[in-house]
Design an enzyme around this catalytic site. Structure first.
Site, short mmCIF file in Angstrom:
data_model
loop_
_atom_site.label_atom_id
_atom_site.label_comp_id
_atom_site.label_asym_id
_atom_site.label_seq_id
_atom_site.Cartn_x
_atom_site.Cartn_y
_atom_site.Cartn_z
N CYS A 61 30.35 -13.10 39.98
CA CYS A 61 31.22 -12.49 38.94
C CYS A 61 31.64 -11.07 39.29
CB CYS A 61 30.48 -12.43 37.61
SG CYS A 61 29.67 -13.94 37.13
N1 GLN Z 1 24.53 -16.63 37.66
C1 GLN Z 1 25.43 -16.23 36.62
C2 GLN Z 1 26.28 -17.38 36.13
O1 GLN Z 1 26.19 -18.48 36.55
C3 GLN Z 1 26.30 -15.09 37.08
C4 GLN Z 1 27.27 -15.58 38.10
C5 GLN Z 1 27.95 -14.53 38.85
O2 GLN Z 1 27.54 -13.40 39.05
N2 GLN Z 1 29.01 -15.00 39.36
O3 GLN Z 1 27.07 -17.18 35.26
#
Ligand code: GLN
Length: 230
Positions: free
Chosen positions: A2
């Site tokens: 993210c």
């Molecule tokens: N692991 C978290 C999720 O699945 C954050 C993902 C991320 O940082 N892309 O939402």
């Protein structure tokens, strides 16, 4: 993974923080420039703020790509606050896909976003978590343990999962904590306030936060220090 950001300062519109900037969060949803894990952030988005007039934190979350929202562009100029958090999501494999798994999570007045991944067994179960997503479990645990103890909590979790990536934003009305642990993090300070983000937008003045460091922002100012276990 993210991309996320948090603003702590004078009131600003969500449009100015998320949509308008060159290479800002909207653009980062399909073309991040510093993202090491994942390519696009199309699995949802969320915006949270502490309303200027007081009262409970407000959130707007979705399981769709932020660029596909038909209402955000017209509403965002009217969402104005001095405490804002926003995230675009690239879901970790095996995690739930619905909007309850999108940041920001909300516990005890803290808006929380996680950029990274962590073994859920290393975080432990939580009845308060908003979703079975690793990020939701982590948010619940960190707030329950006390946001001021985030360093100790992350060290405990990393002991159980050394491969964990634990970039967090925790935003109350009075404080912002931002951790860098395994993903990128930048901070930009101007006369109006402090912006922390996974990666810089097109403006100047950004400083990179070193890995395993904590950014603390209060009305008194901003401080960057190592994330200690004590
Ligand atoms: N692991 C978290 C999720 O699945 C954050 C993902 C991320 O940082 N892309 O939402």
């Amino acid at each position: 993974m993210c991309r996320h950001l948090a603003w702590f300062g004078a009131p600003r519109s969500v449009a100015s923080l998320v949509l308008d900037a060159d290479h800002g969060l909207l653009t980062q949803s399909w073309a991040p420039r510093r993202q090491a894990h994942g390519t696009v952030n199309a699995d949802g988005w969320g915006i949270g703020l502490h309303p200027e007039g007081g009262g409970a934190a407000a959130r707007w979350r979705s399981d769709k790509p932020i660029w596909s929202d038909t209402n955000l562009a017209s509403m965002a100029p009217h969402l104005v606050a001095g405490r804002v958090i926003a995230a675009v999501r690239s879901a970790t494999e095996g995690m739930p896909a619905d909007a309850t798994a999108a940041a920001p999570f909300l516990h005890d007045g803290w808006l929380v976003s996680h950029n990274g991944r962590v073994d859920r067994a290393a975080v432990g179960p939580s009845l308060d978590a908003e979703s079975a997503c690793d990020a939701a479990l982590l948010a619940a645990r960190v707030v329950a343990a006390g946001p001021g103890r985030v360093g100790a909590t992350l060290h405990d979790i990393a002991d159980a999962d050394p491969a964990a990536r634990l970039n967090l934003l925790l935003l109350s009305r009075d404080q912002l904590f931002a951790t860098r642990w395994g993903d990128t993090l930048f901070v930009r300070h101007d006369d109006d306030g402090v912006l922390v983000a996974s990666e810089p937008d097109g403006s100047t003045g950004w400083e990179e936060v070193p890995d395993r460091h904590l950014v603390t922002v209060t009305a008194a100012g901003v401080r960057v220090a190592p994330l200690t276990s004590g």
